[in-house]
Design a protein around this motif. Structure first.
Motif, PDB file in Angstrom:
ATOM      1  N   ILE A 112       1.548  10.947   7.277  1.00 33.88           N
ATOM      2  CA  ILE A 112       0.189  11.430   7.535  1.00 33.88           C
ATOM      3  C   ILE A 112      -0.471  11.897   6.240  1.00 33.88           C
ATOM      4  O   ILE A 112      -1.634  11.577   5.958  1.00 33.88           O
ATOM      5  CB  ILE A 112       0.207  12.564   8.573  1.00 33.88           C
ATOM      6  CG1 ILE A 112       0.602  12.008   9.946  1.00 33.88           C
ATOM      7  CG2 ILE A 112      -1.150  13.259   8.654  1.00 33.88           C
ATOM      8  CD1 ILE A 112       0.690  13.049  11.037  1.00 33.88           C
ATOM      9  N   LEU A 113       0.273  12.629   5.419  1.00 34.41           N
ATOM     10  CA  LEU A 113      -0.264  13.077   4.131  1.00 34.41           C
ATOM     11  C   LEU A 113      -0.578  11.889   3.225  1.00 34.41           C
ATOM     12  O   LEU A 113      -1.607  11.869   2.551  1.00 34.41           O
ATOM     13  CB  LEU A 113       0.728  14.012   3.440  1.00 34.41           C
ATOM     14  CG  LEU A 113       0.930  15.393   4.085  1.00 34.41           C
ATOM     15  CD1 LEU A 113       2.033  16.150   3.363  1.00 34.41           C
ATOM     16  CD2 LEU A 113      -0.366  16.193   4.056  1.00 34.41           C
ATOM     17  N   PHE A 114       0.319  10.899   3.233  1.00 32.19           N
ATOM     18  CA  PHE A 114       0.088   9.697   2.426  1.00 32.19           C
ATOM     19  C   PHE A 114      -1.224   9.028   2.840  1.00 32.19           C
ATOM     20  O   PHE A 114      -2.050   8.681   1.990  1.00 32.19           O
ATOM     21  CB  PHE A 114       1.248   8.720   2.589  1.00 32.19           C
ATOM     22  CG  PHE A 114       0.997   7.372   1.964  1.00 32.19           C
ATOM     23  CD1 PHE A 114       1.275   7.168   0.621  1.00 32.19           C
ATOM     24  CD2 PHE A 114       0.465   6.329   2.714  1.00 32.19           C
ATOM     25  CE1 PHE A 114       1.024   5.926   0.030  1.00 32.19           C
ATOM     26  CE2 PHE A 114       0.207   5.095   2.136  1.00 32.19           C
ATOM     27  CZ  PHE A 114       0.492   4.890   0.791  1.00 32.19           C
ATOM     28  N   PHE A 115      -1.422   8.865   4.136  1.00 36.60           N
ATOM     29  CA  PHE A 115      -2.624   8.188   4.620  1.00 36.60           C
ATOM     30  C   PHE A 115      -3.877   8.995   4.292  1.00 36.60           C
ATOM     31  O   PHE A 115      -4.916   8.421   3.921  1.00 36.60           O
ATOM     32  CB  PHE A 115      -2.530   7.949   6.122  1.00 36.60           C
ATOM     33  CG  PHE A 115      -3.628   7.079   6.655  1.00 36.60           C
ATOM     34  CD1 PHE A 115      -3.542   5.705   6.541  1.00 36.60           C
ATOM     35  CD2 PHE A 115      -4.740   7.636   7.267  1.00 36.60           C
ATOM     36  CE1 PHE A 115      -4.562   4.894   7.030  1.00 36.60           C
ATOM     37  CE2 PHE A 115      -5.762   6.834   7.753  1.00 36.60           C
ATOM     38  CZ  PHE A 115      -5.679   5.458   7.635  1.00 36.60           C
ATOM     39  N   LEU A 116      -3.797  10.302   4.391  1.00 35.60           N
ATOM     40  CA  LEU A 116      -4.957  11.149   4.092  1.00 35.60           C
ATOM     41  C   LEU A 116      -5.349  11.057   2.616  1.00 35.60           C
ATOM     42  O   LEU A 116      -6.536  10.958   2.292  1.00 35.60           O
ATOM     43  CB  LEU A 116      -4.650  12.600   4.465  1.00 35.60           C
ATOM     44  CG  LEU A 116      -4.584  12.923   5.960  1.00 35.60           C
ATOM     45  CD1 LEU A 116      -4.054  14.330   6.182  1.00 35.60           C
ATOM     46  CD2 LEU A 116      -5.967  12.775   6.598  1.00 35.60           C
ATOM     47  N   VAL A 117      -4.363  11.092   1.735  1.00 35.57           N
ATOM     48  CA  VAL A 117      -4.645  10.973   0.300  1.00 35.57           C
ATOM     49  C   VAL A 117      -5.201   9.585  -0.007  1.00 35.57           C
ATOM     50  O   VAL A 117      -6.168   9.437  -0.766  1.00 35.57           O
ATOM     51  CB  VAL A 117      -3.381  11.240  -0.543  1.00 35.57           C
ATOM     52  CG1 VAL A 117      -3.674  11.018  -2.027  1.00 35.57           C
ATOM     53  CG2 VAL A 117      -2.876  12.660  -0.317  1.00 35.57           C
ATOM     54  N   TYR A 118      -4.591   8.574   0.589  1.00 33.98           N
ATOM     55  CA  TYR A 118      -5.040   7.186   0.401  1.00 33.98           C
ATOM     56  C   TYR A 118      -6.489   7.026   0.849  1.00 33.98           C
ATOM     57  O   TYR A 118      -7.329   6.459   0.121  1.00 33.98           O
ATOM     58  CB  TYR A 118      -4.110   6.262   1.190  1.00 33.98           C
ATOM     59  CG  TYR A 118      -4.592   4.840   1.313  1.00 33.98           C
ATOM     60  CD1 TYR A 118      -4.482   3.956   0.241  1.00 33.98           C
ATOM     61  CD2 TYR A 118      -5.136   4.372   2.512  1.00 33.98           C
ATOM     62  CE1 TYR A 118      -4.916   2.641   0.360  1.00 33.98           C
ATOM     63  CE2 TYR A 118      -5.564   3.066   2.636  1.00 33.98           C
ATOM     64  CZ  TYR A 118      -5.455   2.204   1.562  1.00 33.98           C
ATOM     65  OH  TYR A 118      -5.884   0.906   1.683  1.00 33.98           O
ATOM     66  N   GLU A 119      -6.806   7.523   2.037  1.00 30.83           N
ATOM     67  CA  GLU A 119      -8.163   7.407   2.556  1.00 30.83           C
ATOM     68  C   GLU A 119      -9.162   8.197   1.709  1.00 30.83           C
ATOM     69  O   GLU A 119     -10.305   7.767   1.538  1.00 30.83           O
ATOM     70  CB  GLU A 119      -8.214   7.887   4.004  1.00 30.83           C
ATOM     71  CG  GLU A 119      -7.823   6.834   5.024  1.00 30.83           C
ATOM     72  CD  GLU A 119      -8.782   5.667   5.060  1.00 30.83           C
ATOM     73  OE1 GLU A 119     -10.004   5.876   4.987  1.00 30.83           O
ATOM     74  OE2 GLU A 119      -8.306   4.522   5.161  1.00 30.83           O
ATOM     75  N   ALA A 120      -8.747   9.348   1.190  1.00 31.01           N
ATOM     76  CA  ALA A 120      -9.631  10.147   0.339  1.00 31.01           C
ATOM     77  C   ALA A 120     -10.046   9.347  -0.890  1.00 31.01           C
ATOM     78  O   ALA A 120     -11.225   9.356  -1.289  1.00 31.01           O
ATOM     79  CB  ALA A 120      -8.943  11.447  -0.068  1.00 31.01           C
TER      80      ALA A 120
END
Length: 204
Positions: A112-120
């Motif tokens: 989830i953290l990976f996806f959030l950073v990626y999307e940011a």
């Protein structure tokens, strides 16, 4: 696909976002838990990249044979992505079956953290500073919550994970269509991680 110029080379923003998210997430997880992310994290990333890139050969065999150098510049596209996710899921399932203790309740938060950073990162290049700010606020809130659960040594419930999925969907819907390959991938891998991290009976 958006590109950025680095040393007179056009680099896809998606690639930079993935690499940035990969290392930032590992760092955030280590800060929160005081331990390094498991080897499955790095291995899984390499497996995904290899399958995604080399799937170009599978879907464009004639071109690959006549011009092998094309393999360096192209990838399998959406079909290659789906194939890579399938292979990645199989790999993670095999690893989990061999050692179910490798994935704990907080492993889902890694993705989830990976996806959030990626999307940011993606939203910044696609929609500017406001989109980045919205994603950053969401990322900060979720990470602070994660820190509190780790500090109190409390697991994260299924209901909370489902809420986090819906929250990310809400943020994404502000800037792009909700139904996309990215959101489908996010949903599948988040649910998959929940299963292998919290349902050890699935591994037996």
């Amino acid at each position: 696909m958006t590109y950025i110029e680095i040393l007179n080379r056009s680099i896809p923003v998606e690639w930079l976002a993935v690499i940035f998210a990969l290392f930032v997430t590992a760092g955030l997880y280590q800060i929160a838990t005081k331990k390094k992310v498991g080897h499955w994290y790095w291995n899984g990333f390499l497996i995904y990249i290899l399958i995604w890139k080399l799937s170009y050969i599978l879907f464009n065999l004639k071109v690959s044979l006549t011009s092998p150098v094309s393999i360096l510049y192209f990838h399998g596209g959406a079909r290659g992505h789906i194939l890579a996710i399938i292979v990645l899921s199989i790999y993670l399932l095999i690893v989990a079956r061999k050692n179910s203790d490798l994935f704990d309740n907080h492993s889902t938060m890694v993705f989830i953290l990976f996806f959030l950073v990626y999307e940011a990162c993606l939203q910044f290049f696609a929609n500017g500073w406001f989109a980045l700010l919205v994603q950053f606020i969401g990322l900060t809130g979720i990470y602070l919550f994660f820190l509190s659960r780790v500090k109190k040594k409390k697991p994260i419930s299924l209901q909370i994970y489902l809420f986090l999925i819906l929250l990310e969907f809400l943020i994404i819907s502000l800037f792009q269509p909700l139904i996309s390959l990215d959101t489908i991938t996010f949903t599948w891998l988040t649910v998959f991680f929940i299963i292998i991290s919290n349902k050890k009976e699935v591994m037996s």
